[in-house]
Scaffold this motif. Structure first.
Motif, mmCIF file in Angstrom:
data_model
loop_
_atom_site.group_PDB
_atom_site.id
_atom_site.type_symbol
_atom_site.label_atom_id
_atom_site.label_comp_id
_atom_site.label_asym_id
_atom_site.label_seq_id
_atom_site.Cartn_x
_atom_site.Cartn_y
_atom_site.Cartn_z
ATOM 1 N N UNK A 4 115.103 114.742 92.592
ATOM 2 C CA UNK A 4 115.962 113.784 92.219
ATOM 3 C C UNK A 4 115.136 112.826 91.356
ATOM 4 N N UNK A 5 115.670 111.730 90.715
ATOM 5 C CA UNK A 5 114.858 110.967 89.716
ATOM 6 C C UNK A 5 113.487 110.628 90.327
ATOM 7 N N UNK A 6 113.673 109.778 91.243
ATOM 8 C CA UNK A 6 112.279 109.419 92.041
ATOM 9 C C UNK A 6 111.424 110.271 92.370
ATOM 10 N N UNK A 7 111.766 111.511 92.867
ATOM 11 C CA UNK A 7 110.956 112.609 93.169
ATOM 12 C C UNK A 7 110.063 113.131 91.930
ATOM 13 N N UNK A 8 110.987 113.561 90.992
ATOM 14 C CA UNK A 8 110.363 113.674 89.764
ATOM 15 C C UNK A 8 109.359 113.149 89.080
ATOM 16 N N UNK A 9 109.479 111.729 89.152
ATOM 17 C CA UNK A 9 108.451 110.880 88.739
ATOM 18 C C UNK A 9 107.295 110.975 89.316
ATOM 19 N N UNK A 10 107.419 110.971 90.729
ATOM 20 C CA UNK A 10 106.357 111.066 91.645
ATOM 21 C C UNK A 10 105.413 112.488 91.505
ATOM 22 N N UNK A 11 106.191 113.257 91.445
ATOM 23 C CA UNK A 11 105.702 114.723 91.180
ATOM 24 C C UNK A 11 105.035 114.936 89.877
ATOM 25 N N UNK A 12 105.755 114.460 88.712
ATOM 26 C CA UNK A 12 105.123 114.264 87.462
ATOM 27 C C UNK A 12 103.861 113.704 87.457
ATOM 28 N N UNK A 13 103.601 112.628 88.063
ATOM 29 C CA UNK A 13 102.439 111.793 87.887
ATOM 30 C C UNK A 13 101.236 112.353 88.827
ATOM 31 N N UNK A 14 101.626 112.966 89.963
ATOM 32 C CA UNK A 14 100.623 113.635 90.742
ATOM 33 C C UNK A 14 100.175 114.915 90.337
ATOM 34 N N UNK A 15 100.910 115.740 89.777
ATOM 35 C CA UNK A 15 100.832 117.202 89.475
ATOM 36 C C UNK A 15 100.524 117.623 87.884
ATOM 37 N N UNK A 16 101.255 116.725 87.128
ATOM 38 C CA UNK A 16 101.008 116.952 85.826
ATOM 39 C C UNK A 16 100.091 116.088 84.963
ATOM 40 N N UNK A 17 99.597 116.599 83.990
ATOM 41 C CA UNK A 17 98.920 115.716 83.106
ATOM 42 C C UNK A 17 99.411 115.822 81.510
#
Length: 222
Positions: A64-77
């Protein structure tokens, strides 16, 4: 899939990716081929109409949206064609931004300074971002993209706004960082000739992925 009814456009057609940790991969193709759409989907900036995207064992299409933001910030540069630095902040402050969003820890500034050393800009850390050159700004953008120690670094035309000499410097820097940190780099580029030897080159044509002359079936694994 974009649009509705008769105006629907299939940007990607049955593309399945599998990329190993530490690979340095180029995605090439003509304008409108779907390569930037592919990068946006890997980066969780767009969602696929069909199919799934797995990164580090996580099915990102179920987030979901909040999880996407957190995942993107932690896993993707992310590294973009234009460095997109905040001009009213210093070089060091720009690099620290993703870490602050994730939740700053005591090692954040130390890690940022180490990255500045790695990209050769330790002596520029206190300068405002609008007081450095375009090539320096792109090196800062690389450091910013690495500050959260992401599994995957996504770069969209990272040399597209640079002269050939500076482009070569940026390419070699990204390659050395990938090797040193064992991070996966996925790069969309028109400048194939600047990148020399890489692990893989994936060509997107009419929404399909090819390696060599054959359609490529690939799951994104980092």
């Amino acid at each position: 899939m974009y649009g509705e009814g008769d105006n629907q456009v299939k940007a990607l057609d049955n593309v399945t990716f599998s990329i190993k940790q530490g690979e340095f991969v180029l995605i090439v193709g003509s304008s409108g081929s779907g390569k930037s759409t592919l990068l946006n989907m890997i980066g969780l900036l767009d969602s696929p109409t069909n199919g799934q995207i797995f990164i580090d064992g996580t099915n990102t299409t179920t987030l979901i949206d909040d999880e996407i933001s957190s995942f993107r910030n932690k896993k993707l540069g992310f590294i973009f064609q234009f460095s997109n630095l905040l001009t009213d902040l210093s070089v060091l402050e720009n690099i620290l931004l993703p870490r602050q969003i994730a939740g700053t820890d005591g090692a954040a500034e130390k890690d940022a300074i180490e990255l500045l050393k790695a990209v050769g800009l330790e002596d520029q850390m206190d300068k405002r971002a609008n007081k450095i050159s375009g090539g320096q700004a792109q090196r800062v953008a690389i450091a910013r993209g690495l500050i959260n120690k992401p599994s995957i670094v996504l770069a969209d035309e990272p040399t597209g706004n640079l002269d050939s000499v500076t482009s070569e410097t940026i390419v070699q820097l990204m390659k050395s960082m990938a090797k040193k940190l064992n991070q996966t780099f996925i790069i969309v580029t028109h400048d194939r000739q600047h990148f020399g030897e890489v692990d893989r080159v994936i060509t997107i044509k009419d929404g399909k992925a090819f390696e060599g002359d054959q359609p490529s079936e690939m799951e994104i694994i980092a």
